[in-house]
Design a protein around this motif. Structure first.
Motif, PDB file in Angstrom:
ATOM      1  N   ALA A 123      45.872  34.351  38.427  1.00 57.31           N
ATOM      2  CA  ALA A 123      44.517  34.239  38.955  1.00 57.31           C
ATOM      3  C   ALA A 123      44.027  32.642  38.896  1.00 57.31           C
ATOM      4  CB  ALA A 123      43.504  34.957  38.083  1.00 57.31           C
ATOM      5  N   GLY A 170      45.188  30.798  41.809  1.00 60.22           N
ATOM      6  CA  GLY A 170      44.693  31.232  42.991  1.00 60.22           C
ATOM      7  C   GLY A 170      45.849  32.077  43.831  1.00 60.22           C
ATOM      8  N   SER A 190      39.136  37.873  42.087  1.00 59.05           N
ATOM      9  CA  SER A 190      39.177  36.436  42.605  1.00 59.05           C
ATOM     10  C   SER A 190      40.207  36.384  43.834  1.00 59.05           C
ATOM     11  CB  SER A 190      40.048  35.612  41.364  1.00 59.05           C
ATOM     12  OG  SER A 190      41.520  35.917  41.409  1.00 59.05           O
ATOM     13  N   SER A 239      32.055  35.970  36.289  1.00 57.85           N
ATOM     14  CA  SER A 239      32.536  35.361  37.383  1.00 57.85           C
ATOM     15  C   SER A 239      32.162  35.618  38.660  1.00 57.85           C
ATOM     16  CB  SER A 239      34.376  35.407  37.345  1.00 57.85           C
ATOM     17  OG  SER A 239      34.726  36.682  37.414  1.00 57.85           O
TER      18      SER A 239
END
Length: 717
Positions: A537, A540, A567, A600
């Motif tokens: 994560a 990315g 994400s 988040s």
């Protein structure tokens, strides 16, 4: 001396290891002419009748015989017997030191030797060693509370009943006896005027330097125990703080005046202390050079010189100066520029406690620590390296010296313990933790070797993106982790930490390998899986692991996997039900990961607000704070959040960093909590400093991060 000893039914009494029937033999052995027999008996007494500070019925029975032994001039090593009596009374320290207490409440670097002579500081941190059977700090003068009952109280009463013996022993021909009796008479004889006159007379008549220092400490203890007579006691000390006294006595007197009567201190205390320290050191060096015929003991002392007395004197002064950080830094600077390496070594260890417990402009002293790295004195160099390795970014002013040492001494890149794999050596560790990219070439050589130091990746992570040149080697090692090995998880964890810190997106295949076939047993596998997901994560790259992450949504890694999936594509319907479910789990780790993931998501996680509000209202502060942070990120409503932050800030200092981090995102909404931030920035004490000597290896960087965040909060208001 042993009259009545056989009339005691020792077999019915107990000590730490059972029946006390062996006690008469130990007591008689204390009077033996054989030094080894006496030492063994004393060890047994501490290990059985006064084991770990506890007392037993047999301890009470032996007190009269110990007093009788201490009174006989023909008994050797009576100073040790007096120390044992003081310790049984509940007011002394440990076997062989006469007493140890925290001066600065900051502990020390784990397992590192501070000063010699039978005293180990907790890593050389700020603890005091008393030659008077007491402590340099005030500590527990009377050693009891109204709640104390049972053998402990009776032991104190038994020793106090013999206090008149301590008064006689204060003038004993044996200086070791006089030294310990000086503090004992203050602690146990409840006649202040008699005690004060005795100490005054002994201070006037005494010629032994060690006993003189014990007498000054005893007057300090007296001043604390009898405040009504403190001024008179301090006047006696002031009389001995002038030029007519020896440098050591003046230093001791100044330390006690600083503790109890700072108004009596001379102007320019620090320059005076530094000058006296150097005069004392010059005398000590001269005495060492004229010590007499060469002996094996003498050669050992020259190879490992120590100055316990000097360390004690300076620790007392540092403790007395307390939060006067600038004065203490100036004092350390004077110590660290002394011509005597022993003085400098003591200063290195004292600096550890200051850095760990107090904030301030430490750069000058850190630079002086760096200058110790070029010395030929191994003990001084190793001490400086040990302290610098615990400073992390604060060690930057010494980085040039660290780099020079790393460049010229590759033999110090690793450290090997017997029968253990190598660990990263202190100089390279300190340079790496300081975030200096000049550590990279040496680290690259270690990574290329057959056996990289244990945990190397954890240290490399402190370099952040500066460690990018190491990424190929890290990937290579990560790809070669033997998944079937029981050590696989231990090998993978530090490498994963380093890969995440370097931001190496090329490591995704190696990460997917670990995720698809996690190494180790169940517990190790769980730890690695969570770390791999977090790394994906952070890089990315969660999208590339979507099938694997989806299969984890019904496991204990559900929260971490759901956060990673969010994400990747922001699919609320796929992850929100999972995260809301995880908020109700009994496992606090699962709840923590779910809270972070929901925060988040921002407004997309509004369905989780009822559960988050419940978490923010109850439970320990370390769980309420993340829930409150998530509420802010989801709703941008400060009203429910600020009370949680204020309460947690006072309740648990460990929550201050995450609270401050969240405050940096709140802008003007954080204004009602401005007082918390400004008070923190005004506080000289580090937020995690404790009075019991405990500390964590990350306490300094965590506190520096807190300071940085608080400044950022103020700048945003």
């Amino acid at each position: 001396m042993f009259t009545g000893i056989d009339e005691v039914d020792w077999a019915t009494l107990r000590h730490a290891h059972g029946s006390a029937e062996d006690m008469p033999g130990w007591l008689r052995a204390l009077a033996s002419t054989d030094a080894a027999e006496r030492a063994a008996a004393l060890d047994r007494m501490y290990g059985a009748v006064h084991h770990q500070g506890r007392v037993y019925d047999s301890t009470l029975a032996c007190v009269p015989f110990l007093f009788a032994l201490a009174a006989r001039a023909d008994v050797p090593d009576r100073g040790c017997i007096v120390e044992l009596l003081v310790s049984i009374g509940g007011l002394g320290g440990s076997h062989g030191t006469g007493g140890v207490s925290g001066v600065d409440g900051a502990g020390g670097l784990s397992g590192t030797e501070g000063v010699e002579g039978g005293v180990r500081s907790v890593g050389g941190g700020e603890i005091g060693v008393s030659g008077a059977g007491g402590s340099h700090g005030i500590g527990d003068i009377d050693g009891e509370s109204p709640a104390d009952e049972g053998p402990d109280r009776r032991a104190r009463e038994a020793v106090r009943a013999g206090a008149a013996s301590f008064a006689r022993l204060a003038a004993d021909p044996d200086p070791a006896v006089r030294r310990t009796a000086a503090g004992a008479v203050v602690r146990f004889l409840d006649e202040p005027l008699r005690v004060l006159e005795l100490l005054r007379q002994r201070l006037h008549d005494e010629r032994d330097d060690c006993v003189l220092l014990a007498l000054t400490e005893a007057l300090g203890l007296f001043a604390h125990r009898y405040p009504a007579h403190a001024d008179t006691a301090m006047a006696h000390l002031a009389d001995h703080s002038g030029p007519s006294s020896s440098p050591a006595l003046r230093l001791a007197a100044l330390g006690q005046l600083a503790l109890h009567a700072p108004g009596r201190l001379p102007v320019g205390l620090v320059p005076t202390v530094v000058r006296l320290l150097r005069e004392r050191s010059a005398r000590r060096v001269l005495a060492r050079e004229h010590r007499g015929p060469d002996t094996l003991v003498g050669r050992i002392r020259r190879l490992r010189p120590s100055d316990e007395e000097g360390a004690v004197l300076l620790r007392t002064l540092h403790g007395a100066l307390g939060d006067r950080v600038m004065a203490r830094l100036a004092l350390l600077a004077g110590q660290l520029t002394s011509p005597d390496p022993v003085d400098r070594c003591n200063a290195v260890w004292m600096s550890a406690g200051l850095f760990r417990g107090w904030r301030g402009d430490h750069g000058g002293v850190v630079r002086l620590l760096g200058t110790q790295l070029g010395t030929e004195e191994d003990r001084l160099r190793d001490a400086a390296v040990s302290v610098l390795a615990e400073l992390f970014a604060l060690a930057v002013p010494a980085a040039d010296d660290l780099h020079a040492l790393v460049a010229t001494r590759p033999d110090l890149w690793t450290h090997r313990w017997e029968r253990c794999p190598p660990t990263l050596g202190g100089p390279l560790k300190a340079l790496t933790r300081a975030g200096d990219p000049r550590a990279v070439p040496a680290l690259a050589q270690l990574l290329a070797g057959p056996a990289a130091p244990v945990g190397l990746g954890f240290e490399i992570a402190h370099l952040g993106r500066a460690a990018a040149p190491l990424a190929p080697a890290l990937r290579h090692r990560l790809g070669r982790v033997p998944l079937a090995s029981p050590t696989a998880a231990r090998l993978a964890a530090p490498l994963l930490t380093a890969v995440r810190a370097t931001g190496d997106t090329d490591a995704v295949p190696e990460l997917l390998r670990l995720l698809s076939d996690p190494p180790g047993g169940p517990e190790a596998r769980d730890a690695v899986v969570g770390q791999v997901i977090g790394t994906l994560a952070a890089l990315g790259a969660a999208e590339q692991a979507r099938p694997l992450l989806g299969r984890l949504l019904d496991t204990r890694h559900a929260a971490v996997a759901a956060g990673a999936l969010w994400s990747a594509d922001g699919d609320v319907s796929a992850v929100l039900p999972v995260l809301v479910r995880e908020l109700t789990q009994a496992d606090p780790v699962a709840r923590h990961h779910a809270v972070r993931a929901l925060g988040s998501m921002g407004p997309a996680a509004r369905a989780a607000l009822p559960a988050l509000r419940r978490l923010a209202r109850s439970g320990p502060a370390r769980e309420r704070v993340p829930a409150a942070c998530a509420l802010w990120h989801i709703t941008a409503e400060p009203g429910p959040v600020r009370p949680v932050f204020r309460a947690a800030w006072a309740e648990d200092p460990r929550t201050r960093v995450p609270v401050a981090r969240c405050l940096t995102t709140m802008g003007s909404a954080a204004a009602p909590l401005r007082d918390l931030v400004t008070s923190e920035l005004d506080a000289p004490r580090r937020h995690m400093a404790t009075g019991d000597g405990a500390y964590g290896s990350q306490d300094i960087p965590a506190d520096e991060e807190l300071i940085r965040l608080c400044r950022e909060v103020l700048a945003s208001l």
